[in-house]
Design a protein around this motif. Sequence first.
Motif, PDB file in Angstrom:
ATOM      1  N   LYS A 308       0.846  -1.193   0.000  1.00 35.19           N
ATOM      2  CA  LYS A 308       0.000   0.000   0.000  1.00 35.19           C
ATOM      3  C   LYS A 308       0.880   1.242   0.000  1.00 35.19           C
ATOM      4  CE  LYS A 308      -2.321   1.245   3.714  1.00 35.19           C
ATOM      5  NZ  LYS A 308      -3.360   1.303   4.779  1.00 35.19           N
ATOM      6  N   VAL A 309       0.577   2.181  -0.898  1.00 30.38           N
ATOM      7  CA  VAL A 309       1.362   3.413  -1.036  1.00 30.38           C
ATOM      8  C   VAL A 309       0.440   4.598  -0.770  1.00 30.38           C
ATOM      9  CG1 VAL A 309       2.845   4.782  -2.541  1.00 30.38           C
ATOM     10  CG2 VAL A 309       2.837   2.286  -2.745  1.00 30.38           C
ATOM     11  N   GLU A 310       0.796   5.408   0.219  1.00 30.17           N
ATOM     12  CA  GLU A 310      -0.006   6.565   0.603  1.00 30.17           C
ATOM     13  C   GLU A 310       0.764   7.853   0.322  1.00 30.17           C
ATOM     14  OE1 GLU A 310      -2.656   5.463   4.296  1.00 30.17           O
ATOM     15  OE2 GLU A 310      -0.620   4.689   4.614  1.00 30.17           O
ATOM     16  N   VAL A 311       0.039   8.833  -0.225  1.00 32.62           N
ATOM     17  CA  VAL A 311       0.636  10.119  -0.591  1.00 32.62           C
ATOM     18  C   VAL A 311      -0.073  11.216   0.199  1.00 32.62           C
ATOM     19  CG1 VAL A 311       1.226  11.677  -2.487  1.00 32.62           C
ATOM     20  CG2 VAL A 311       1.041   9.207  -2.913  1.00 32.62           C
ATOM     21  N   VAL A 356       5.512  10.363   0.684  1.00 30.81           N
ATOM     22  CA  VAL A 356       5.041   9.090   0.146  1.00 30.81           C
ATOM     23  C   VAL A 356       5.551   7.968   1.044  1.00 30.81           C
ATOM     24  CG1 VAL A 356       4.933   7.584  -1.880  1.00 30.81           C
ATOM     25  CG2 VAL A 356       5.141  10.072  -2.184  1.00 30.81           C
ATOM     26  N   ILE A 357       4.616   7.132   1.523  1.00 30.67           N
ATOM     27  CA  ILE A 357       4.949   6.034   2.437  1.00 30.67           C
ATOM     28  C   ILE A 357       4.412   4.731   1.853  1.00 30.67           C
ATOM     29  CG2 ILE A 357       4.619   5.066   4.738  1.00 30.67           C
ATOM     30  CD1 ILE A 357       6.402   7.478   4.755  1.00 30.67           C
ATOM     31  N   ALA A 358       5.239   3.693   1.853  1.00 29.80           N
ATOM     32  CA  ALA A 358       4.837   2.357   1.389  1.00 29.80           C
ATOM     33  C   ALA A 358       4.792   1.414   2.587  1.00 29.80           C
ATOM     34  CB  ALA A 358       5.813   1.830   0.341  1.00 29.80           C
ATOM     35  N   THR A 359       3.738   0.604   2.652  1.00 32.44           N
ATOM     36  CA  THR A 359       3.543  -0.317   3.769  1.00 32.44           C
ATOM     37  C   THR A 359       3.163  -1.692   3.239  1.00 32.44           C
ATOM     38  OG1 THR A 359       2.735   1.523   5.119  1.00 32.44           O
ATOM     39  CG2 THR A 359       2.329  -0.690   5.945  1.00 32.44           C
ATOM     40  N   ALA A 360       3.719  -2.717   3.851  1.00 31.36           N
ATOM     41  CA  ALA A 360       3.388  -4.091   3.457  1.00 31.36           C
ATOM     42  C   ALA A 360       3.581  -5.014   4.646  1.00 31.36           C
ATOM     43  CB  ALA A 360       4.250  -4.542   2.282  1.00 31.36           C
ATOM     44  N   MET A 361       2.919  -6.154   4.589  1.00 33.37           N
ATOM     45  CA  MET A 361       3.082  -7.196   5.593  1.00 33.37           C
ATOM     46  C   MET A 361       4.114  -8.192   5.062  1.00 33.37           C
ATOM     47  SD  MET A 361       2.002  -8.241   8.603  1.00 33.37           S
ATOM     48  CE  MET A 361       0.377  -7.470   8.832  1.00 33.37           C
ATOM     49  N   VAL A 362       5.276  -8.256   5.719  1.00 30.85           N
ATOM     50  CA  VAL A 362       6.365  -9.116   5.278  1.00 30.85           C
ATOM     51  C   VAL A 362       6.676 -10.123   6.382  1.00 30.85           C
ATOM     52  CG1 VAL A 362       8.741  -9.213   4.422  1.00 30.85           C
ATOM     53  CG2 VAL A 362       7.308  -7.235   3.884  1.00 30.85           C
ATOM     54  N   HIS A 365       5.155  -9.341   9.700  1.00 25.51           N
ATOM     55  CA  HIS A 365       5.474  -8.058  10.322  1.00 25.51           C
ATOM     56  C   HIS A 365       5.116  -6.921   9.369  1.00 25.51           C
ATOM     57  CE1 HIS A 365       7.693  -9.987  13.623  1.00 25.51           C
ATOM     58  NE2 HIS A 365       8.234 -10.779  12.689  1.00 25.51           N
ATOM     59  N   VAL A 366       4.581  -5.826   9.932  1.00 26.20           N
ATOM     60  CA  VAL A 366       4.277  -4.641   9.134  1.00 26.20           C
ATOM     61  C   VAL A 366       5.577  -3.884   8.879  1.00 26.20           C
ATOM     62  CG1 VAL A 366       3.032  -2.460   9.033  1.00 26.20           C
ATOM     63  CG2 VAL A 366       1.947  -4.477  10.064  1.00 26.20           C
ATOM     64  N   VAL A 367       5.893  -3.690   7.601  1.00 22.65           N
ATOM     65  CA  VAL A 367       7.112  -2.985   7.202  1.00 22.65           C
ATOM     66  C   VAL A 367       6.703  -1.699   6.502  1.00 22.65           C
ATOM     67  CG1 VAL A 367       9.212  -3.068   5.814  1.00 22.65           C
ATOM     68  CG2 VAL A 367       8.403  -5.133   6.988  1.00 22.65           C
ATOM     69  N   THR A 368       7.213  -0.572   6.986  1.00 23.74           N
ATOM     70  CA  THR A 368       6.896   0.742   6.415  1.00 23.74           C
ATOM     71  C   THR A 368       8.174   1.378   5.902  1.00 23.74           C
ATOM     72  OG1 THR A 368       5.027   1.038   7.915  1.00 23.74           O
ATOM     73  CG2 THR A 368       5.918   3.013   6.879  1.00 23.74           C
ATOM     74  N   LYS A 369       8.112   1.918   4.682  1.00 21.37           N
ATOM     75  CA  LYS A 369       9.292   2.530   4.072  1.00 21.37           C
ATOM     76  C   LYS A 369       8.926   3.863   3.438  1.00 21.37           C
ATOM     77  CE  LYS A 369      11.850  -1.702   3.221  1.00 21.37           C
ATOM     78  NZ  LYS A 369      12.821  -2.359   2.322  1.00 21.37           N
ATOM     79  N   GLU A 370       9.822   4.806   3.563  1.00 22.40           N
ATOM     80  CA  GLU A 370       9.622   6.098   2.911  1.00 22.40           C
ATOM     81  C   GLU A 370      10.053   6.000   1.452  1.00 22.40           C
ATOM     82  OE1 GLU A 370      10.752  10.826   3.646  1.00 22.40           O
ATOM     83  OE2 GLU A 370      10.950   9.344   5.260  1.00 22.40           O
ATOM     84  N   VAL A 371       9.282   6.623   0.584  1.00 22.35           N
ATOM     85  CA  VAL A 371       9.510   6.572  -0.863  1.00 22.35           C
ATOM     86  C   VAL A 371       9.839   7.982  -1.344  1.00 22.35           C
ATOM     87  CG1 VAL A 371       8.470   5.940  -3.093  1.00 22.35           C
ATOM     88  CG2 VAL A 371       7.865   4.663  -1.009  1.00 22.35           C
ATOM     89  N   ASN A 372      10.621   8.086  -2.410  1.00 20.76           N
ATOM     90  CA  ASN A 372      10.871   9.414  -2.987  1.00 20.76           C
ATOM     91  C   ASN A 372       9.551  10.091  -3.316  1.00 20.76           C
ATOM     92  OD1 ASN A 372      10.808   7.307  -5.162  1.00 20.76           O
ATOM     93  ND2 ASN A 372      10.859   9.107  -6.492  1.00 20.76           N
TER      94      ASN A 372
END
Length: 512
Positions: A308-311, A356-362, A365-372
């Motif tokens: 999931k990508v949120e802006v 922009v933030i990307a989130t996924a279940m890996v 575990h919930v993993v959140t990463k900042e995107v350009n």
Amino acid sequence: IVAPGSVAGRIWHSPPHEPRSSRREEAQSEIRNPKSEIRNSESVLTSAATVHGHNARKGPGSRASGAQSDADLFRFEARAGQTWIIETQAAQRGSPADTRIEVLHADGKPVERLLLQAVRNTAINFRSIDSNGNGARLDNYEEMELNEYIYFNGEVVKLFRMPQGPDSDMLFYTSNGKRRAYFDTSAMAHALDEPAYIIEPHPTGAKLVSNGLPVFPLYYANDDDGERKLGSDSKLFFTAPTDGPYLIRVTDARGYSGERFVYRLIVREPKPDFKVTLNGADPTVNAGSGREFSVSAERMDGFDGDIKVEVSGLPSGFSVSTPLVIQAGHTEAKGTINAALDAAKPDESNAAASKVIATAMVVGHVVTKEVNNLGKITLGAKPKLFVYFAPAPQTQPAAPVSNQAGQPLEITVAPGKTAPAMLKIQRNGHDDLVTFTVENLPHGVIVDNIGLNGVLIPKGENERQISLTAAKWVPETDHLCYAVENQTGRQTSLPVLLHVRKTPGKMTVAGQ
């Protein structure tokens, strides 16, 4: 190998009457880690050790005539259900070796991975297929469904898109712009009229009901990385069926050998992860219109779930389709950034403030990463064409495109059904025909009945109805989609929220 570990070697050959001399035991070896050792004609390497093998045959690389190509064997221990990634580095390091890796039982027999049962037959028509192309024309495609696996003489691909007309290919899933091969098979060229099969994978040992079509056993082996990331180097996901020792056999796929045919073999644990990149930064958005962008995912070590990508953080008067979802098994989602007709020009304080933030279940575990981010957002002049995308009037009234987007309009479609929608335009200097695509639909939902010319509004007209059809297998989901035109700078509509929902079953009363 006591995994995780790595080993380096060379591919050479020896006379066929001395088959055991092709193994590492017969080669002069330089051991750079005191923990590494060679036993019983197989290399055994502890963690992080490196073994360099010396070529017994001098001279440039060649293919042996009347000789057996080198086959290096490496032994390692694994527990039942344990997964290891086995990969080589040869071409990545400038070596001419084209490695092939196989996993064998301790007695030398290949380890079976799956049984691929053919359920329908087909064949390649119109033209042959090279090893990179993502499309083909197949017999009996009307009997196929998206996401089905197709078996081409050892290669397994997955169906991504059906033909969109009489002169159109069906498309397969891709990775890095090339056709992706599944179950660690390798992409290869296929001839015209070559038979192929729709297959269903089953676990090894499964009792299958005969249907008159072949069953293909698939073993743990790989020539070229099926994910198309390592070029001609090999990569294999191995899950041990039982506790015990296993062998990794490394050869050159062509039988070539020589002093320069070096490689590194790596055995490591998977580390599933992802990386998301936003494409289309620094947009110039026309007043009252929109500009599209995309987010692409690099999936690592078998991670295949939704992302999931949120802006957020856009300037006042601007809106964006958020959240976007990169669907499981896919690598891209598309969105649109829109400006209201009366939007103010962004200033230095807010033009580049988006986040922009990307989130996924890996792996649980919930993993959140900042995107350009979207970069510097610029407001442009009014376009020559305004695009409207909305539900059909009989299902929901449409709102004018000039309104600031708040809650998007909604369209609902059931799996196996069709829902109407409207495309409208407001001309502002462009008087010719206009062609469209509808982007970011959930996989399995298409714009149906588009004809030979695609979706278009002819000259002199300003609207048309389209049909959104969902395949029967599409799960319930919510997706922000939008329309984009192709004549005046790819202006986009505001996003529409598409719901895929199963229709409730009808209850009947006896006697009624």
